[in-house]
Scaffold this motif. Structure first.
Motif, PDB file in Angstrom:
ATOM      1  N   HIS A 169       0.834  -1.217   0.000  1.00 28.63           N
ATOM      2  CA  HIS A 169       0.000   0.000   0.000  1.00 28.63           C
ATOM      3  C   HIS A 169       0.864   1.261   0.000  1.00 28.63           C
ATOM      4  CE1 HIS A 169       0.924  -0.389   4.272  1.00 28.63           C
ATOM      5  NE2 HIS A 169       0.537   0.864   4.438  1.00 28.63           N
TER       6      HIS A 169
ATOM      7  N   GLN B 102      -2.997  -4.777  -9.627  1.00 36.92           N
ATOM      8  CA  GLN B 102      -3.206  -6.211  -9.449  1.00 36.92           C
ATOM      9  C   GLN B 102      -3.222  -6.589  -7.959  1.00 36.92           C
ATOM     10  OE1 GLN B 102      -3.660  -8.627 -12.277  1.00 36.92           O
ATOM     11  NE2 GLN B 102      -4.284  -6.549 -12.876  1.00 36.92           N
ATOM     12  N   THR B 103      -4.068  -5.891  -7.216  1.00 35.78           N
ATOM     13  CA  THR B 103      -4.148  -6.137  -5.777  1.00 35.78           C
ATOM     14  C   THR B 103      -5.610  -6.098  -5.348  1.00 35.78           C
ATOM     15  OG1 THR B 103      -3.223  -5.521  -3.634  1.00 35.78           O
ATOM     16  CG2 THR B 103      -3.882  -3.714  -5.088  1.00 35.78           C
ATOM     17  N   ASN B 104      -5.849  -6.194  -4.043  1.00 34.25           N
ATOM     18  CA  ASN B 104      -7.224  -6.250  -3.543  1.00 34.25           C
ATOM     19  C   ASN B 104      -7.663  -4.912  -2.945  1.00 34.25           C
ATOM     20  OD1 ASN B 104      -6.372  -6.191  -0.684  1.00 34.25           O
ATOM     21  ND2 ASN B 104      -5.617  -8.268  -1.091  1.00 34.25           N
ATOM     22  N   HIS B 105      -8.939  -4.839  -2.606  1.00 35.31           N
ATOM     23  CA  HIS B 105      -9.507  -3.589  -2.093  1.00 35.31           C
ATOM     24  C   HIS B 105      -8.906  -3.193  -0.746  1.00 35.31           C
ATOM     25  CE1 HIS B 105     -12.827  -2.684  -4.951  1.00 35.31           C
ATOM     26  NE2 HIS B 105     -12.702  -3.979  -5.240  1.00 35.31           N
TER      27      HIS B 105
ATOM     28  N   VAL C 231      -5.672  -1.270  -1.373  1.00 31.18           N
ATOM     29  CA  VAL C 231      -5.963   0.042  -1.950  1.00 31.18           C
ATOM     30  C   VAL C 231      -6.528   0.982  -0.896  1.00 31.18           C
ATOM     31  CG1 VAL C 231      -7.480   1.275  -3.551  1.00 31.18           C
ATOM     32  CG2 VAL C 231      -6.238  -0.756  -4.314  1.00 31.18           C
TER      33      VAL C 231
ATOM     34  N   GLU D  51     -11.428   2.744  -6.480  1.00 22.70           N
ATOM     35  CA  GLU D  51     -10.818   1.553  -5.870  1.00 22.70           C
ATOM     36  C   GLU D  51     -10.697   0.431  -6.900  1.00 22.70           C
ATOM     37  OE1 GLU D  51     -12.384  -0.042  -2.304  1.00 22.70           O
ATOM     38  OE2 GLU D  51     -12.336   1.866  -1.209  1.00 22.70           O
ATOM     39  N   ASN D  52     -11.753   0.231  -7.680  1.00 18.27           N
ATOM     40  CA  ASN D  52     -11.710  -0.838  -8.677  1.00 18.27           C
ATOM     41  C   ASN D  52     -10.606  -0.593  -9.702  1.00 18.27           C
ATOM     42  OD1 ASN D  52     -13.810  -2.316  -7.564  1.00 18.27           O
ATOM     43  ND2 ASN D  52     -15.400  -1.305  -8.796  1.00 18.27           N
TER      44      ASN D  52
ATOM     45  N   CYS E  78      -7.262  -1.254  -8.061  1.00 18.21           N
ATOM     46  CA  CYS E  78      -7.072  -2.705  -7.883  1.00 18.21           C
ATOM     47  C   CYS E  78      -6.611  -3.343  -9.190  1.00 18.21           C
ATOM     48  CB  CYS E  78      -8.372  -3.360  -7.420  1.00 18.21           C
ATOM     49  SG  CYS E  78      -8.804  -3.054  -5.700  1.00 18.21           S
TER      50      CYS E  78
END
Length: 238
Positions: free
Chosen positions: A8, A41-44, A47, A33-34, A37
């Protein structure tokens, strides 16, 4: 700490770089956020940690259902540390509105370290002034100034319409203190500092402990200032 624990930070630094280089200007909406992501290439969760960091550092503001937007940030101005510079003299000639607010004052006996610094006996007196200073109506520093009472008789008579301590010293006592030493240290703000200075959560303060002499040569002033690190660039004059 693993890479997954700090990813992060990479996202936050990338976005700060984008803001600094003008990709995102004040008032612009950051990617959703989308979108972040997908980009990283990561998750919410990761982020959201990155965005929370930007919020805590004062870079962005988030509005429910609208997204995160770039905030205006105070411009850092050069602040000179030299023998004869003070807050007002540092800003002289600059297009910046500035003022000092006297929050409280008292006449009292010195504390042991103050008596030592100011070459006083414990039964003698000092004036203790707590001052908040503003640039363009943005609070930028908190200062505690302790001066020898003997050098400034009747000082309270001049505090009612306070604007600048050094202006009072110059106009009413013909004193221009001479700084002899300053000790500079980065510190994290207390909850009270954060409230008084309207400070983002993770912005450190610069603590400057300064000692000044009377023009005649004896110790005169002991000052501790806490200044927003995001509002000043310090210039050391030798």
């Amino acid at each position: 700490m693993s890479m997954s624990d700090t990813f992060h930070l990479k996202i936050a630094e990338f976005l700060i770089t984008q803001i600094n280089n003008g990709t995102y200007a004040c008032g612009d909406r950051l990617p959703s956020e989308n979108e972040l992501c997908a980009q990283f290439q990561t998750n919410h969760h990761v982020v959201r940690l990155a965005i929370s960091r930007l919020i805590n550092m004062g870079w962005v503001a988030t509005y429910q259902g609208k997204g995160s937007f770039v905030k205006s940030r105070p411009e850092a101005f050069p602040y000179s540390l030299s023998a004869k510079t003070g807050f007002s003299s540092n800003l002289k000639g600059r297009p910046l509105a500035h003022r000092g607010q006297l929050m409280q004052w008292e006449k009292r006996h010195p504390m042991p370290h103050e008596a030592r610094y100011l070459d006083l006996e414990m039964h003698e007196y000092v004036y203790d002034l707590r001052i908040k200073r503003f640039i363009n109506e943005q609070p930028m520093s908190l200062s505690t100034t302790v001066i020898r009472a003997h050098d400034v008789p009747d000082l309270p008579d001049f505090l009612a319409d306070f604007q600048s301590l050094y202006k009072i010293l110059s106009e009413h006592y013909q004193i221009r203190p001479i700084r002899t030493k300053s000790i500079v240290q980065a510190i994290m703000p207390t909850l009270k500092d954060t409230d008084l200075l309207h400070l983002p959560e993770n912005v450190p303060l610069v603590k400057i402990e300064s000692f000044a002499r009377h023009p005649s040569g004896h110790p005169f002033e002991y000052n501790v200032s806490k200044i927003r690190s995001d509002m000043c660039r310090y210039v050391i004059d030798f």
